[in-house]
Motif scaffolding. Structure first.
Motif, mmCIF file in Angstrom:
data_model
loop_
_atom_site.group_PDB
_atom_site.id
_atom_site.type_symbol
_atom_site.label_atom_id
_atom_site.label_comp_id
_atom_site.label_asym_id
_atom_site.label_seq_id
_atom_site.Cartn_x
_atom_site.Cartn_y
_atom_site.Cartn_z
ATOM 1 N N ARG A 93 -41.232 52.851 16.903
ATOM 2 C CA ARG A 93 -42.566 52.413 16.461
ATOM 3 C C ARG A 93 -42.469 51.291 15.439
ATOM 4 N N ARG A 94 -41.487 51.382 14.534
ATOM 5 C CA ARG A 94 -41.360 50.331 13.516
ATOM 6 C C ARG A 94 -40.908 49.022 14.143
ATOM 7 N N GLN A 96 -41.599 48.120 17.162
ATOM 8 C CA GLN A 96 -42.765 47.630 17.898
ATOM 9 C C GLN A 96 -43.767 46.966 16.961
ATOM 10 N N THR A 97 -43.985 47.554 15.796
ATOM 11 C CA THR A 97 -44.948 46.985 14.847
ATOM 12 C C THR A 97 -44.536 45.583 14.416
ATOM 13 N N LEU A 98 -43.280 45.418 14.050
ATOM 14 C CA LEU A 98 -42.816 44.104 13.599
ATOM 15 C C LEU A 98 -42.748 43.107 14.747
ATOM 16 N N ASP A 100 -44.565 43.126 17.485
ATOM 17 C CA ASP A 100 -45.938 42.763 17.855
ATOM 18 C C ASP A 100 -46.505 41.714 16.904
ATOM 19 N N ALA A 101 -46.235 41.877 15.624
ATOM 20 C CA ALA A 101 -46.724 40.892 14.645
ATOM 21 C C ALA A 101 -46.109 39.520 14.866
ATOM 22 N N ALA A 298 -37.212 55.212 10.348
ATOM 23 C CA ALA A 298 -38.186 54.114 10.345
ATOM 24 C C ALA A 298 -37.635 52.903 9.598
ATOM 25 N N GLU A 302 -37.036 49.129 11.031
ATOM 26 C CA GLU A 302 -37.550 47.922 10.388
ATOM 27 C C GLU A 302 -36.439 46.913 10.138
#
Length: 342
Positions: A93-94, A96-98, A100-101, A298, A302
């Motif tokens: 998830r981490r 994916q978050t970075l 995606d940004a 997480a 990151e």
């Protein structure tokens, strides 16, 4: 015959081209291309103007065509050995978050703890992604280096010289776990291992044995193979026959299985035997709450995402080695040693 025109736009039956966008936005065709493939090379205002023109004209980017012409797919991949293991979802998830940004989509692969399956996954994904995060990979070093030669790779919990990697260092947490058990009067402990090909398991064994020797703590290593709750439950007979008063499990899932197996035999945790997990993924959901060694998955995700995105942005490979410390989280499954467990 009448055409079906969209007011203010090109005819809906005619594909919008980057030339059309360039004309509306007042920029060159190459600038339009960069706005979609390498927006970091342009000013925010230019990118905004190009994308506003694209929306006005109803343009839909052809990612496949762009990939063929530029070699940039807009995708990265994360491959894990077992997505059902609760250590990995926070990491994924981490990433994916970075990603995606930064404008990247993330593909996820699960190797099911099998090196050949991991090789097949990475081979197939290589045709669609710009880089990889390999979490606890089972591939041998040669195949990982071969993959990195075609697509940049960032490793999590695998230490290979010359490649970017993020390593969760278990030594701090295991030092604290051994000191904690020693203070409680424990003199013998069983370590329930993970897969032998796992870098994390190799590091945890070594760190535990290193900490245990000066503390006078006897360590029995019980091989489990693939970590699971069922494996932990099935290991209870061996734990009891060892005479140990404490257990350190490869991960929280195994520790949960141990607790279930002990409960079936009427053995109380922690009154009769102490149990410590690793990773801090299930600890607050067990009863009693599990004492465990944090692993910060997480944070590892990151760090891995940042390394990979930096490589993709600069075009230069990295051999950065990022270490993440661990620590013991004391909860309710560790207590004073008893000598009469049976």
């Amino acid at each position: 015959m009448t055409g079906n025109n969209v007011s203010g736009n090109k005819a809906s039956s005619t594909a919008v081209t980057i030339g059309d966008i360039a004309q509306v936005a007042g920029v060159s065709r190459s600038t339009v291309s960069r706005a979609f493939s390498r927006p970091e090379l342009l000013s925010d205002e230019t990118v905004r103007r190009v994308k506003a023109a694209a929306v006005q004209l109803g343009y839909v980017a052809n990612h496949a065509a762009r990939a063929l012409s530029t070699g940039r797919f807009g995708n990265v991949a994360v491959v894990v050995p077992d997505i059902a293991n609760p250590f990995f979802p926070p990491l994924v998830r981490r990433v994916q978050t970075l990603a995606d940004a930064a404008g990247y989509a993330v593909f996820l692969g699960d190797s099911d703890e099998v090196a050949d399956r991991e090789a097949n996954l990475t081979s197939r994904l290589s045709a669609q992604v710009e880089g990889f995060v390999l979490a606890a990979p089972r591939l041998d070093e040669q195949r990982i280096r071969e993959l990195d030669s075609s697509r940049p790779v960032v490793l999590v919990n695998r230490d290979i010289d010359g490649l970017a990697r993020v390593l969760i260092d278990p030594s701090g947490g295991l030092d604290e776990a051994v000191a904690h058990l020693h203070r409680l009067g424990h003199r013998s402990v069983v370590y329930l291992s993970g897969p032998r090909e796992s870098w994390s398991d190799q590091q945890r064994r070594a760190a535990l044995l290193s900490a245990a020797k000066p503390a006078g703590l006897e360590v029995t290593i019980q091989e489990l193979g693939r970590p699971s709750s069922a494996a932990g439950r099935d290991a209870v007979g061996g734990i009891l026959s060892s005479g140990a008063t404490a257990v350190i499990a490869f991960d929280d899932v195994v520790a949960q299985g141990v607790m279930a197996g002990l409960a079936l035999r009427g053995i109380d945790v922690p009154r009769d035997i102490s149990v410590i997990g690793c990773d801090d993924t299930l600890a607050s959901g067990t009863h009693p709450a599990l004492t465990t060694i944090s692993a910060a998955s997480a944070a590892a995700g990151e760090a891995a995402a940042e390394l990979l995105l930096a490589v993709l942005s600069s075009g230069e490979r990295s051999d950065a080695r990022v270490a993440i410390a661990t620590h013991l989280v004391v909860r309710a499954t560790s207590d004073t040693a008893r000598d009469d467990v049976s």
